[in-house]
Design an enzyme around this catalytic site. Sequence first.
Site, mmCIF file in Angstrom:
data_model
loop_
_atom_site.group_PDB
_atom_site.id
_atom_site.type_symbol
_atom_site.label_atom_id
_atom_site.label_comp_id
_atom_site.label_asym_id
_atom_site.label_seq_id
_atom_site.Cartn_x
_atom_site.Cartn_y
_atom_site.Cartn_z
ATOM 1 N N CYS A 68 24.032 23.207 6.721
ATOM 2 C CA CYS A 68 24.345 21.717 6.263
ATOM 3 C C CYS A 68 26.107 21.733 6.409
ATOM 4 C CB CYS A 68 24.066 21.345 5.021
ATOM 5 S SG CYS A 68 23.910 19.545 4.865
ATOM 6 N N HIS A 120 18.906 23.027 4.569
ATOM 7 C CA HIS A 120 18.905 23.987 3.557
ATOM 8 C C HIS A 120 17.783 24.931 3.471
ATOM 9 C CE1 HIS A 120 22.435 22.210 1.321
ATOM 10 N NE2 HIS A 120 22.058 21.076 2.236
ATOM 11 N N GLU A 124 17.682 27.800 1.855
ATOM 12 C CA GLU A 124 17.508 28.558 0.898
ATOM 13 C C GLU A 124 17.268 27.454 -0.228
ATOM 14 O OE1 GLU A 124 20.007 26.534 2.331
ATOM 15 O OE2 GLU A 124 21.448 25.708 0.656
ATOM 16 N N ARG A 176 21.823 14.616 3.027
ATOM 17 C CA ARG A 176 22.783 14.082 3.564
ATOM 18 C C ARG A 176 23.208 14.984 4.871
ATOM 19 N NH1 ARG A 176 27.264 14.008 0.126
ATOM 20 N NH2 ARG A 176 28.230 12.814 1.389
ATOM 21 N N GLU A 219 29.873 20.204 0.419
ATOM 22 C CA GLU A 219 30.642 18.786 0.823
ATOM 23 C C GLU A 219 31.638 19.788 1.983
ATOM 24 O OE1 GLU A 219 30.560 15.726 1.228
ATOM 25 O OE2 GLU A 219 32.488 16.212 2.508
HETATM 26 N N1 GLN Z 1 27.386 15.573 3.866
HETATM 27 C C1 GLN Z 1 27.704 16.813 3.555
HETATM 28 C C2 GLN Z 1 29.240 17.053 4.239
HETATM 29 O O1 GLN Z 1 29.690 16.065 4.930
HETATM 30 C C3 GLN Z 1 26.967 17.841 3.674
HETATM 31 C C4 GLN Z 1 25.741 17.700 2.808
HETATM 32 C C5 GLN Z 1 25.240 19.132 2.604
HETATM 33 O O2 GLN Z 1 25.669 20.145 2.794
HETATM 34 N N2 GLN Z 1 24.040 19.056 2.008
HETATM 35 O O3 GLN Z 1 29.770 18.142 4.000
#
Ligand code: GLN
Length: 188
Positions: free
Chosen positions: A76, A167, A169, A132, A45
Amino acid sequence: MVRIGVLALQGGVREHAEMLKSLGAEVALLRRFDDVDGLVIPGGESSTIDRLLRIFGQREAFAAALRDGLPVLGTCAGLITLATEIEDPAPGQEGLGVIPMRVRRNAFGRQVNSAVERIDTAYGTVEAAYIRAPEVLSVGDGVEVIATKGGRIVGVETRSALAVSFHPELTGDTTIHARFVEKVRVRN
Ligand code: GLN
C-alpha cells in the site's frame, strides 16, 4: 536465518513483523538504516513516511541500498514509496525510485470503501484488504505484473522488489510474505 528490517516510522509495522517471524525470519524494526538482508515498507500514509525519512536524514541511505538491489516488499503506502512516479503526490512528496512505475494514490475510493477480497495473483489466490489503496497505472522495463483487480494493476515484481496495493498482513494470508522471504533467501 535471514534478518529482515521493517521500516518503523509510521503505519502497520507490528503485523508485518509478526508475519515475518511466523515464516522463520529474524526481524529488526528500523527507524534508521541498518544492514539487513531485506526490507519491508508497510502501509500507512506514504507522504508521512517520505517526510519522516527526510526529517531523520535517512532517505538517501534507504534509497541507495534499495537501488543497489536490497530485496524489498512494499504494501500500500509502501508500494507508493517505491515508485519512480506518483501521479498525485502530496506537496513535496517523491517516491524512492526503486520500481519503474507510475502510481495513483487512493485509487479505489475512501477509507469507507475499504474491503477484504480474494484476488488472483501469480502466487495463487490471496485474501487482500484494501484501505485507500493505490493503483499502478503503468510499469517500465523489468517489472512484472503479479496481481490485478478488475483489470487494474495491484501487484508488481522486479528482480529485487515486490509491491502490492493491498494489505496481506492484515488478513493473516502469508502468500505474499512467503514469496518475499524466498526472494531474500535466494539472494543470500
Ligand atoms: N492512501 C495512502 C497513501 O497515499 C495509502 C493507504 C494505505 O497504506 N493503507 O499513502
